[in-house]
Design a protein around this motif. Structure first.
Motif, PDB file in Angstrom:
ATOM      1  N   MET A  30      46.602  50.840  44.052  1.00  0.00           N
ATOM      2  CA  MET A  30      46.351  49.659  43.236  1.00  0.00           C
ATOM      3  C   MET A  30      44.886  49.722  42.865  1.00  0.00           C
ATOM      4  O   MET A  30      44.097  50.385  43.542  1.00  0.00           O
ATOM      5  CB  MET A  30      46.665  48.388  44.007  1.00  0.00           C
ATOM      6  CG  MET A  30      48.164  48.188  44.238  1.00  0.00           C
ATOM      7  SD  MET A  30      48.468  46.752  45.277  1.00  0.00           S
ATOM      8  CE  MET A  30      48.678  47.562  46.833  1.00  0.00           C
ATOM      9  N   GLU A  31      44.521  49.000  41.795  1.00  0.00           N
ATOM     10  CA  GLU A  31      43.126  49.045  41.388  1.00  0.00           C
ATOM     11  C   GLU A  31      42.590  47.658  41.088  1.00  0.00           C
ATOM     12  O   GLU A  31      43.343  46.750  40.740  1.00  0.00           O
ATOM     13  CB  GLU A  31      42.932  49.968  40.189  1.00  0.00           C
ATOM     14  CG  GLU A  31      43.697  49.602  38.945  1.00  0.00           C
ATOM     15  CD  GLU A  31      43.519  50.629  37.843  1.00  0.00           C
ATOM     16  OE1 GLU A  31      42.390  50.776  37.329  1.00  0.00           O
ATOM     17  OE2 GLU A  31      44.517  51.286  37.508  1.00  0.00           O
ATOM     18  N   ALA A  32      41.270  47.526  41.268  1.00  0.00           N
ATOM     19  CA  ALA A  32      40.574  46.272  41.007  1.00  0.00           C
ATOM     20  C   ALA A  32      39.239  46.594  40.351  1.00  0.00           C
ATOM     21  O   ALA A  32      38.638  47.631  40.629  1.00  0.00           O
ATOM     22  CB  ALA A  32      40.346  45.512  42.308  1.00  0.00           C
ATOM     23  N   THR A  33      38.791  45.677  39.484  1.00  0.00           N
ATOM     24  CA  THR A  33      37.538  45.902  38.758  1.00  0.00           C
ATOM     25  C   THR A  33      36.319  45.343  39.476  1.00  0.00           C
ATOM     26  O   THR A  33      35.195  45.598  39.049  1.00  0.00           O
ATOM     27  CB  THR A  33      37.609  45.292  37.344  1.00  0.00           C
ATOM     28  OG1 THR A  33      37.890  43.894  37.470  1.00  0.00           O
ATOM     29  CG2 THR A  33      38.683  45.964  36.518  1.00  0.00           C
ATOM     30  N   ASP A  34      36.525  44.584  40.525  1.00  0.00           N
ATOM     31  CA  ASP A  34      35.408  44.086  41.325  1.00  0.00           C
ATOM     32  C   ASP A  34      35.940  43.588  42.664  1.00  0.00           C
ATOM     33  O   ASP A  34      37.148  43.596  42.915  1.00  0.00           O
ATOM     34  CB  ASP A  34      34.616  42.996  40.593  1.00  0.00           C
ATOM     35  CG  ASP A  34      35.417  41.742  40.300  1.00  0.00           C
ATOM     36  OD1 ASP A  34      36.407  41.454  41.001  1.00  0.00           O
ATOM     37  OD2 ASP A  34      35.046  41.020  39.360  1.00  0.00           O
ATOM     38  N   GLY A  35      35.026  43.148  43.517  1.00  0.00           N
ATOM     39  CA  GLY A  35      35.420  42.699  44.846  1.00  0.00           C
ATOM     40  C   GLY A  35      36.305  41.472  44.853  1.00  0.00           C
ATOM     41  O   GLY A  35      37.161  41.316  45.725  1.00  0.00           O
ATOM     42  N   GLU A  36      36.112  40.606  43.878  1.00  0.00           N
ATOM     43  CA  GLU A  36      36.938  39.392  43.807  1.00  0.00           C
ATOM     44  C   GLU A  36      38.399  39.742  43.513  1.00  0.00           C
ATOM     45  O   GLU A  36      39.312  39.236  44.171  1.00  0.00           O
ATOM     46  CB  GLU A  36      36.378  38.460  42.730  1.00  0.00           C
ATOM     47  CG  GLU A  36      36.922  37.060  42.794  1.00  0.00           C
ATOM     48  CD  GLU A  36      36.196  36.131  41.840  1.00  0.00           C
ATOM     49  OE1 GLU A  36      36.859  35.593  40.928  1.00  0.00           O
ATOM     50  OE2 GLU A  36      34.974  35.946  42.009  1.00  0.00           O
ATOM     51  N   ASP A  37      38.632  40.604  42.535  1.00  0.00           N
ATOM     52  CA  ASP A  37      40.003  41.054  42.248  1.00  0.00           C
ATOM     53  C   ASP A  37      40.579  41.813  43.440  1.00  0.00           C
ATOM     54  O   ASP A  37      41.756  41.663  43.782  1.00  0.00           O
ATOM     55  CB  ASP A  37      40.037  41.954  41.008  1.00  0.00           C
ATOM     56  CG  ASP A  37      39.823  41.190  39.720  1.00  0.00           C
ATOM     57  OD1 ASP A  37      40.020  39.962  39.705  1.00  0.00           O
ATOM     58  OD2 ASP A  37      39.460  41.846  38.715  1.00  0.00           O
ATOM     59  N   ALA A  38      39.743  42.628  44.067  1.00  0.00           N
ATOM     60  CA  ALA A  38      40.199  43.406  45.219  1.00  0.00           C
ATOM     61  C   ALA A  38      40.621  42.481  46.362  1.00  0.00           C
ATOM     62  O   ALA A  38      41.656  42.694  46.994  1.00  0.00           O
ATOM     63  CB  ALA A  38      39.096  44.346  45.683  1.00  0.00           C
ATOM     64  N   TRP A  39      39.839  41.444  46.610  1.00  0.00           N
ATOM     65  CA  TRP A  39      40.160  40.515  47.694  1.00  0.00           C
ATOM     66  C   TRP A  39      41.494  39.820  47.440  1.00  0.00           C
ATOM     67  O   TRP A  39      42.291  39.615  48.358  1.00  0.00           O
ATOM     68  CB  TRP A  39      39.029  39.514  47.886  1.00  0.00           C
ATOM     69  CG  TRP A  39      39.266  38.563  49.019  1.00  0.00           C
ATOM     70  CD1 TRP A  39      39.279  37.202  48.952  1.00  0.00           C
ATOM     71  CD2 TRP A  39      39.555  38.887  50.376  1.00  0.00           C
ATOM     72  NE1 TRP A  39      39.548  36.672  50.190  1.00  0.00           N
ATOM     73  CE2 TRP A  39      39.726  37.683  51.089  1.00  0.00           C
ATOM     74  CE3 TRP A  39      39.693  40.088  51.073  1.00  0.00           C
ATOM     75  CZ2 TRP A  39      40.023  37.631  52.445  1.00  0.00           C
ATOM     76  CZ3 TRP A  39      39.998  40.042  52.426  1.00  0.00           C
ATOM     77  CH2 TRP A  39      40.153  38.841  53.099  1.00  0.00           C
ATOM     78  N   ARG A  40      41.742  39.475  46.185  1.00  0.00           N
ATOM     79  CA  ARG A  40      43.025  38.853  45.832  1.00  0.00           C
ATOM     80  C   ARG A  40      44.188  39.806  46.169  1.00  0.00           C
ATOM     81  O   ARG A  40      45.205  39.383  46.713  1.00  0.00           O
ATOM     82  CB  ARG A  40      43.033  38.521  44.331  1.00  0.00           C
ATOM     83  CG  ARG A  40      43.478  37.134  44.031  1.00  0.00           C
ATOM     84  CD  ARG A  40      43.540  36.752  42.569  1.00  0.00           C
ATOM     85  NE  ARG A  40      42.702  37.449  41.617  1.00  0.00           N
ATOM     86  CZ  ARG A  40      41.471  37.075  41.271  1.00  0.00           C
ATOM     87  NH1 ARG A  40      40.920  36.008  41.806  1.00  0.00           N
ATOM     88  NH2 ARG A  40      40.781  37.762  40.380  1.00  0.00           N
ATOM     89  N   ILE A  41      44.012  41.078  45.882  1.00  0.00           N
ATOM     90  CA  ILE A  41      45.050  42.076  46.169  1.00  0.00           C
ATOM     91  C   ILE A  41      45.222  42.246  47.675  1.00  0.00           C
ATOM     92  O   ILE A  41      46.344  42.295  48.190  1.00  0.00           O
ATOM     93  CB  ILE A  41      44.717  43.414  45.480  1.00  0.00           C
ATOM     94  CG1 ILE A  41      44.839  43.257  43.962  1.00  0.00           C
ATOM     95  CG2 ILE A  41      45.615  44.538  45.997  1.00  0.00           C
ATOM     96  CD1 ILE A  41      44.283  44.425  43.162  1.00  0.00           C
ATOM     97  N   VAL A  42      44.107  42.327  48.400  1.00  0.00           N
ATOM     98  CA  VAL A  42      44.153  42.500  49.854  1.00  0.00           C
ATOM     99  C   VAL A  42      44.961  41.385  50.504  1.00  0.00           C
ATOM    100  O   VAL A  42      45.730  41.617  51.435  1.00  0.00           O
ATOM    101  CB  VAL A  42      42.717  42.542  50.444  1.00  0.00           C
ATOM    102  CG1 VAL A  42      42.735  42.397  51.955  1.00  0.00           C
ATOM    103  CG2 VAL A  42      42.007  43.828  50.034  1.00  0.00           C
ATOM    104  N   LYS A  43      44.795  40.165  50.025  1.00  0.00           N
ATOM    105  CA  LYS A  43      45.504  39.027  50.613  1.00  0.00           C
ATOM    106  C   LYS A  43      47.003  39.035  50.284  1.00  0.00           C
ATOM    107  O   LYS A  43      47.780  38.384  50.962  1.00  0.00           O
ATOM    108  CB  LYS A  43      44.873  37.713  50.154  1.00  0.00           C
ATOM    109  CG  LYS A  43      43.470  37.515  50.700  1.00  0.00           C
ATOM    110  CD  LYS A  43      42.893  36.151  50.399  1.00  0.00           C
ATOM    111  CE  LYS A  43      42.746  35.909  48.931  1.00  0.00           C
ATOM    112  NZ  LYS A  43      42.097  34.625  48.604  1.00  0.00           N
TER     113      LYS A  43
END
Length: 163
Positions: A30-43
């Motif tokens: 999966m990919e994210a463009t920043d830490g905020e998007d990444a955190w949403r995915i992690v959760k």
């Protein structure tokens, strides 16, 4: 079982390259463009590995790592993290490891080094992950002598302010 990996980087080329190499190993990504998007995915999704840049808009990689390490679920808190950064700073590796990164890579990425780091991060014992980081300790020049760049100082300060 397919391993799940999240790649967070604000530069599309870096994300694409990392994802391509991980697919060669059979990872689901999966990919994210920043830490905020990444955190949403992690959760939302269980992950086996997180690969993140440090300097990103909205939320840095250090902030993402901090969120991971402070999470109540040990599966999330102990997720291995590979940091990949082009930031030239004497204290980059120290800072990333202090916040709980598993391995630090410098860009430009080398395919073999990247794949070796991803595999090594997965093999690390989750109990080696540090507890809550103290950004003030990192910025103490007596404890960590060396030149810290204004960029890394800003990222650490921002991470401290949000905690």
């Amino acid at each position: 079982m397919t391993l799940r990996c999240l790649v967070a980087d604000d530069v599309r080329h870096n994300r694409s390259l990392a994802i391509h190499w991980l697919h060669e190993l059979g990872y689901s990504t999966m990919e994210a463009t920043d830490g905020e998007d990444a955190w949403r995915i992690v959760k939302q999704y269980p992950l086996d590995l997180v690969i993140t840049d440090i300097e990103m808009p909205r939320q840095s990689g250090l902030e993402l790592i901090q969120h991971l390490r402070e999470h109540d679920d040990p599966n999330v808190a102990h997720t291995p993290v590979v940091v990949m950064s082009s930031l030239q700073d004497d204290l980059l590796e120290t800072a990333a490891l202090h916040f709980g990164a598993t391995i630090v890579l410098h860009k430009p990425l080398d395919r073999e080094d990247f794949l070796q780091a991803a595999n090594a991060a997965l093999a690390k014992d989750a109990s080696e992950v540090r507890g809550k980081p103290d950004p003030d300790t990192l910025l103490d020049e007596e404890s960590h002598p060396g030149v810290i760049s204004p960029t890394l100082r800003r990222i650490i300060d921002r991470t401290r302010d949000r905690s």
